[in-house]
Structures are given as C-alpha cells and as structure tokens.
Design a protein around this motif. Sequence first.
Motif, short mmCIF file in Angstrom:
data_model
loop_
_atom_site.label_atom_id
_atom_site.label_comp_id
_atom_site.label_asym_id
_atom_site.label_seq_id
_atom_site.Cartn_x
_atom_site.Cartn_y
_atom_site.Cartn_z
N MET A 1 0.85 -1.20 0.00
CA MET A 1 0.00 0.00 0.00
C MET A 1 0.89 1.25 0.00
O MET A 1 1.80 1.35 0.81
CB MET A 1 -0.88 -0.01 1.27
CG MET A 1 -1.85 1.14 1.33
SD MET A 1 -3.09 0.93 2.65
CE MET A 1 -2.13 1.36 4.10
N LEU A 2 0.59 2.16 -0.93
CA LEU A 2 1.37 3.40 -0.98
C LEU A 2 0.75 4.41 -0.01
O LEU A 2 -0.43 4.74 -0.12
CB LEU A 2 1.33 3.97 -2.40
CG LEU A 2 2.19 5.21 -2.61
CD1 LEU A 2 3.24 4.96 -3.68
CD2 LEU A 2 1.37 6.41 -3.01
N ILE A 3 1.56 4.85 0.96
CA ILE A 3 1.07 5.87 1.91
C ILE A 3 1.63 7.20 1.46
O ILE A 3 2.84 7.44 1.53
CB ILE A 3 1.53 5.53 3.35
CG1 ILE A 3 1.03 4.13 3.74
CG2 ILE A 3 1.02 6.57 4.32
CD1 ILE A 3 1.49 3.66 5.12
N LEU A 4 0.74 8.07 0.95
CA LEU A 4 1.19 9.38 0.47
C LEU A 4 0.94 10.42 1.56
O LEU A 4 -0.21 10.72 1.90
CB LEU A 4 0.44 9.76 -0.81
CG LEU A 4 0.82 11.13 -1.38
CD1 LEU A 4 2.25 11.16 -1.90
CD2 LEU A 4 -0.14 11.55 -2.50
N VAL B 1 -3.26 5.34 0.25
CA VAL B 1 -4.01 6.11 1.25
C VAL B 1 -3.30 7.45 1.40
O VAL B 1 -2.07 7.52 1.33
CB VAL B 1 -4.15 5.34 2.60
CG1 VAL B 1 -2.81 5.07 3.24
CG2 VAL B 1 -5.04 6.12 3.56
N ILE B 2 -4.09 8.52 1.54
CA ILE B 2 -3.50 9.86 1.69
C ILE B 2 -3.52 10.22 3.17
O ILE B 2 -4.57 10.21 3.81
CB ILE B 2 -4.33 10.93 0.93
CG1 ILE B 2 -4.64 10.49 -0.52
CG2 ILE B 2 -3.67 12.30 1.00
CD1 ILE B 2 -3.51 10.56 -1.48
N LEU B 3 -2.35 10.57 3.70
CA LEU B 3 -2.26 11.01 5.10
C LEU B 3 -2.15 12.53 5.12
O LEU B 3 -1.08 13.07 4.83
CB LEU B 3 -0.98 10.48 5.74
CG LEU B 3 -0.88 9.08 6.28
CD1 LEU B 3 0.35 8.95 7.15
CD2 LEU B 3 -2.12 8.72 7.05
N ASP B 4 -3.24 13.22 5.40
CA ASP B 4 -3.25 14.69 5.41
C ASP B 4 -2.87 15.15 6.83
O ASP B 4 -3.70 15.15 7.74
CB ASP B 4 -4.67 15.14 5.00
CG ASP B 4 -4.86 16.64 5.06
OD1 ASP B 4 -3.95 17.34 5.53
OD2 ASP B 4 -5.93 17.11 4.64
N ILE B 5 -1.59 15.50 7.00
CA ILE B 5 -1.09 15.85 8.34
C ILE B 5 -0.30 17.16 8.28
O ILE B 5 0.82 17.20 7.76
CB ILE B 5 -0.16 14.74 8.92
CG1 ILE B 5 -0.82 13.36 8.80
CG2 ILE B 5 0.21 15.05 10.36
CD1 ILE B 5 -0.07 12.24 9.49
N GLY C 1 7.26 -5.16 0.99
CA GLY C 1 6.80 -3.98 0.24
C GLY C 1 7.26 -2.69 0.90
O GLY C 1 7.74 -1.77 0.25
N ILE C 2 7.14 -2.64 2.25
CA ILE C 2 7.55 -1.44 2.99
C ILE C 2 9.06 -1.25 2.85
O ILE C 2 9.56 -0.16 2.60
CB ILE C 2 7.17 -1.56 4.49
CG1 ILE C 2 5.64 -1.57 4.63
CG2 ILE C 2 7.76 -0.42 5.31
CD1 ILE C 2 5.15 -1.95 6.02
N PHE C 3 9.81 -2.36 2.94
CA PHE C 3 11.26 -2.32 2.83
C PHE C 3 11.67 -1.75 1.46
O PHE C 3 12.49 -0.84 1.34
CB PHE C 3 11.78 -3.76 3.00
CG PHE C 3 13.27 -3.86 3.05
CD1 PHE C 3 13.99 -3.25 4.06
CD2 PHE C 3 13.96 -4.58 2.07
CE1 PHE C 3 15.36 -3.35 4.10
CE2 PHE C 3 15.34 -4.68 2.10
CZ PHE C 3 16.04 -4.07 3.12
#
Length: 258
Positions: free
Chosen positions: A1-4, A114-118, A235-237
């Motif tokens: 999963m791509l965390i943007l 998933v978009i992390l709006d922070i 995948g994360i690696f």
Amino acid sequence: MLILGLTGGIATGKSSVSKIFEEKYKLPIIDADKIAREVVEPGNKAYDQIIKHFNPLIDNLVNDDKSLNRGALGSYVFSHRDELKVLNSISHPAIRRRILYLIWKEYINGSSVVILDIPLLFESGMDWLCSRVLTISCNSQNQLERLLKRNKELTEDEAINRINSQMKIIDKVKKSDYFIDNDSSFEELENNVEKFVKLNLPAIKVTNNNNNYSYMINSWWNYFQAIFPPFAILGIFNATIRKSILKLKLRLTKTSLE
Ligand SMILES: CC(C)(COP(=O)(O)OP(=O)(O)OC[C@H]1O[C@@H](n2cnc3c(N)ncnc32)[C@H](O)[C@@H]1O)[C@@H](O)C(=O)NCCC(=O)NCCS
Ligand SMILES: Nc1ncnc2c1ncn2[C@@H]1O[C@H](COP(=O)(O)OP(=O)(O)OP(=O)(O)O)[C@@H](O)[C@H]1O
C-alpha cells in the motif's frame, strides 16, 4: 500500500488538495485535523489531561456543552510556545495511535493508496511512515491573506504566531519528494493535482466515465499482502529503499530552491 503524506504550512491549501483527491479521484483520506478534534472530545483521556493542565491558565476553556473552547485554547498556546509543547505532548500520542489504526484499516481493506493529510507531518516525525510526501506550498503573503480571510477571528499578530509555530514551508519542500505550488487559482491547483496524479500514481488504474474519475484501489496484490503480512513488510522495505534513493537524488537537485 502506498502511503502518500500530504503536508504544508497552515492555510497553504492541504485541505483543498485533499478534497480534490477524495472527490475527484476517490482516494481514501486520513485527516489529522479531524482526528485531532475527535481525540479531545469529552470522555477521552486527552480531554481530561487538557482540562487538568489548562483550566487554571485559561478563562472560558470549556463551552456550555462541555466541549473545549478551541478558540481560547488556540489563542493561548500559539502565543505561549512552551504551552503549545504541552498541548502537543497530550494530543499527539492519541492522534498518532488513531492514525496508525486507520492506516491498518485501509491496509486490511486492500487499498493500494491512502492519503495522510497531516499539517505537522515532519514536526511530529510521522513522515517515516510515508512511502512518499507531497507538500503544498504558497508564498508567505498569500498564506497570511488566506489565513486571515478564513479565520476571521484572528488578528494579524495571532495569524503570524500560528504560521511561525510551524516548520518553514521551504524546509518542508526540501524534505518532501514532491511539491505543488498553490499561488495561483483553484483551477490551476486542480490542474496541478491532475498532473501529479497522472505522473506519480501510475500504478493505479483510472477510468474516466463522463469526466468522473474512479480509482481501482483494490488489486489482488493488496489482498495477497493483507493475507500474508511478510510480503507487506517486503513492500515497505522496498518503498523505504526507493524513498532513500529518491531523497538523495532530490538533495542533489533541489539546491535551486534555496
Ligand atoms: C490549538 C487548537 C485547539 C486550535 O484549534 P482550531 O480549531 O483553532 O484550529 P485547527 O485544529 O482547525 O487547526 C488549524 C491549523 O492550525 C495548525 N495547527 C494546529 N495545531 C498545531 C500545532 N500544535 N502546532 C502548529 N500548528 C498547528 C495546522 O496547520 C492546522 O491545520 C488545535 O489546533 C489543537 O488542538 N492542536 C493540537 C493538535 C494538533 O497538533 N493538531 C494538528 C494535527 S497533527
Ligand atoms: N488557489 C487558491 N486561491 C484562493 N484561495 C485558496 C486557494 N487555495 C486555498 N485557498 C483558500 O485558502 C484557505 C486555506 O486553504 P486550506 O484550508 O485548503 O489550507 P490548509 O493547508 O488545509 O489549512 P490548515 O493547515 O489550516 O488546515 C481556504 O479558505 C481556501 O479556500
């Protein structure tokens, strides 16, 4: 999963971009400002801690319905740096836990992005979670004008205090993988988001039915990773290595921004 990770300075346009991602491209959003409001609702541990520490210091901290008077709390902490740190130390652990839970939920749902709006992505150190970071920037005059226009209750000094309580936008841009400059119109912003999506989220299929984009955010690979977590770790690696290489390349090419 791509965390943007989606970040920027106060009032530079993150929420506007997040709305485009959500409405036009149907991407799932995790909104830290919304979570920050939820974790300090009455009945939560963070709420009790805030009352305990700030009630003796701030008049009218609690509204009639027991909710926090955010205006009063904001005016106080943004003009007392040490107190802002206290508020952050109370609210950030709860915000972080909720964000991690929501990421996990998206992962289990088989989302591929998933978009992390922070707003405080870098300040809080949560950028380590992101496969990529996109910063929304604008010049300081636009930022101040937009903030004063949106938050009419703020004086100019208060608005400047809020801006100065965050990391400088140029430093956020330097730490990011991508940035979008939001000094022009909303239309231009929407065009730039479209360019960004087409260039940088190519792995996701897009269909355009009567100008409505919809993302195929589920794929067999995501379900496979959900069932066999070791593959997700791989995948994360992989994403982390790619990110380090990209950052190194960007460090070499971004000197023109300084
Ligand atoms: C101080 C509070 C009560 C002010 O509430 P208010 O409703 O006026 O503002 P709101 O929460 O909508 O935030 C507006 C913007 O202010 C900026 N901001 C908020 N908190 C902070 C902070 N601790 N440090 C720097 N900037 C902040 C962000 O850019 C945010 O988008 C509130 O922002 C808060 O509880 N902040 C601490 C939690 C936090 O860090 N939230 C940001 C998400 S990580
Ligand atoms: N390109 C633009 N032209 C004119 N106004 C804009 C533009 N982009 C955003 N704005 C306005 O600026 C204000 C701030 O935008 P937005 O709420 O998207 O910023 P933000 O970065 O999410 O802010 P915050 O950190 O406070 O949540 C809003 O009132 C929005 O309507």
